[in-house]
Motif scaffolding. Structure first.
Motif, PDB file in Angstrom:
ATOM      1  N   ARG A  71      10.068  -2.943   0.496  1.00 22.21           N
ATOM      2  CA  ARG A  71       9.548  -3.324   1.809  1.00 22.21           C
ATOM      3  C   ARG A  71      10.629  -3.270   2.883  1.00 22.21           C
ATOM      4  O   ARG A  71      10.331  -3.021   4.055  1.00 22.21           O
ATOM      5  N   GLY A  74      10.851   0.657   3.249  1.00 19.17           N
ATOM      6  CA  GLY A  74       9.597   1.394   3.449  1.00 19.17           C
ATOM      7  C   GLY A  74       8.824   0.931   4.664  1.00 19.17           C
ATOM      8  O   GLY A  74       7.593   0.817   4.605  1.00 19.17           O
ATOM      9  N   THR A  75       9.508   0.696   5.762  1.00 15.40           N
ATOM     10  CA  THR A  75       8.845   0.192   6.968  1.00 15.40           C
ATOM     11  C   THR A  75       7.854   1.191   7.564  1.00 15.40           C
ATOM     12  O   THR A  75       6.981   0.798   8.336  1.00 15.40           O
ATOM     13  N   ASP A  76       7.997   2.457   7.232  1.00 15.60           N
ATOM     14  CA  ASP A  76       7.070   3.462   7.752  1.00 15.60           C
ATOM     15  C   ASP A  76       5.897   3.717   6.804  1.00 15.60           C
ATOM     16  O   ASP A  76       5.053   4.578   7.074  1.00 15.60           O
ATOM     17  N   LEU A  77       5.827   2.958   5.711  1.00 17.05           N
ATOM     18  CA  LEU A  77       4.739   3.110   4.752  1.00 17.05           C
ATOM     19  C   LEU A  77       3.637   2.088   5.015  1.00 17.05           C
ATOM     20  O   LEU A  77       3.899   0.989   5.488  1.00 17.05           O
ATOM     21  N   LYS A  78       2.423   2.454   4.674  1.00 18.72           N
ATOM     22  CA  LYS A  78       1.286   1.544   4.811  1.00 18.72           C
ATOM     23  C   LYS A  78       1.329   0.503   3.692  1.00 18.72           C
ATOM     24  O   LYS A  78       1.902   0.749   2.629  1.00 18.72           O
ATOM     25  N   GLU A  81       0.443   1.766   0.330  1.00 17.48           N
ATOM     26  CA  GLU A  81       1.479   2.635  -0.249  1.00 17.48           C
ATOM     27  C   GLU A  81       2.612   1.803  -0.830  1.00 17.48           C
ATOM     28  O   GLU A  81       3.155   2.138  -1.894  1.00 17.48           O
ATOM     29  N   LYS A 226      18.151   3.428   1.496  1.00 15.12           N
ATOM     30  CA  LYS A 226      16.807   3.976   1.629  1.00 15.12           C
ATOM     31  C   LYS A 226      16.687   5.329   0.951  1.00 15.12           C
ATOM     32  O   LYS A 226      15.699   5.615   0.262  1.00 15.12           O
TER      33      LYS A 226
END
Length: 257
Positions: A71, A74-78, A81, A226
């Motif tokens: 998390r 993965g700030t650009d993931l829904k 996801e 990342k």
């Protein structure tokens, strides 16, 4: 009787209070991050090149640690996801019983504590079908890991080098097609590419080992960046692995070294 007047805060004053609260929240957040960082710092052994904390956490804490890292990066993931990348603590083998420093020298001891030493030196009859895959974040580190497990290599059992550093994808494909392999060492993206290419056969796989304790000179491990953490998470969360992690008949060990 005079009407009671309700005093309303002036817009400028309200805005100033809001900004002050925001600054206070940011300051508190920085303090928490700094405290957490300083607490983690005490576990970092730069001389040995390891984060000792990994060896101290059980499968429950490790699963939570992985979830937080996913998390964070993965700030650009829904949300859906992100949840698909999570690893259940039931999938992870608790390795806190291994008391040695988790460096290159002790990797064979670690493997032999959780697997049959004799079988580690054997390879399935099918080419390109390892029983053990060790995954790490970079090619140079993977090369070091290959040397660390060279003791398991023999005439009919080759340790496979499956990473992109100076090795083209097609070369890895040809290698797997021609060689019996017991132990393979690689990076997440190259490993996934080889599986998708049908060159890396997972049918005989018994364990996945994550090179989790190693840190570089900047005090970073495979789960601290990342560019390495997200590919690792995607590799570990492949559907064919998730179906087997908790399978009582054909279990797949997930070990964090």
């Amino acid at each position: 009787m005079a009407e009671t007047q309700i005093q309303r805060p002036q817009p400028a004053a309200a805005k100033a209070k809001s900004k002050k609260r925001t600054r206070n929240d940011e300051t508190a957040s920085r303090k928490r991050r700094k405290q957490a960082y300083e607490e983690d710092e005490e576990y970092l052994d730069l001389e040995a090149g390891v984060n000792k904390k990994i060896s101290m956490v059980d499968n429950l804490l490790l699963a939570d640690h992985i979830s937080k890292k996913i998390r964070r990066f993965g700030t650009d993931l829904k949300p859906v996801e992100l949840s698909q990348l999570d690893i259940s603590p039931n999938y992870i083998t608790d390795t806190t019983s291994f008391q040695e420093t988790r460096n290159l020298e002790n990797l064979p001891k670690f493997l032999e504590q959780f697997a049959d030493a004799k079988k580690l030196g054997e390879a399935p009859k099918e080419n390109g079908a390892p029983h053990t895959i060790i995954v790490t974040g970079a090619g140079l580190r993977a090369a070091d890991l290959v040397r660390a497990v060279r003791k398991y290599q023999s005439k009919n059992n080759t340790v496979a080098k499956l990473f992109a550093k100076h090795i083209k994808l097609e070369e890895s494909v040809q290698f797997l097609q021609k060689h019996r392999t017991g132990v393979a060492v690689g990076t997440p993206v190259r490993l996934s590419d080889l599986v998708d290419n049908s060159a890396l056969n997972l049918s005989k796989l018994e364990r996945l080992v994550v090179d989790a304790s190693h840190i570089d000179q900047k005090k970073r491990g495979v789960m601290d960046m990342k560019e390495t953490m997200l590919p690792l998470a995607r590799w570990l969360a492949r559907q064919e692995f998730k179906e087997r992690y908790a399978d009582p008949e054909k279990p797949l060990q997930l070990l964090f070294y």
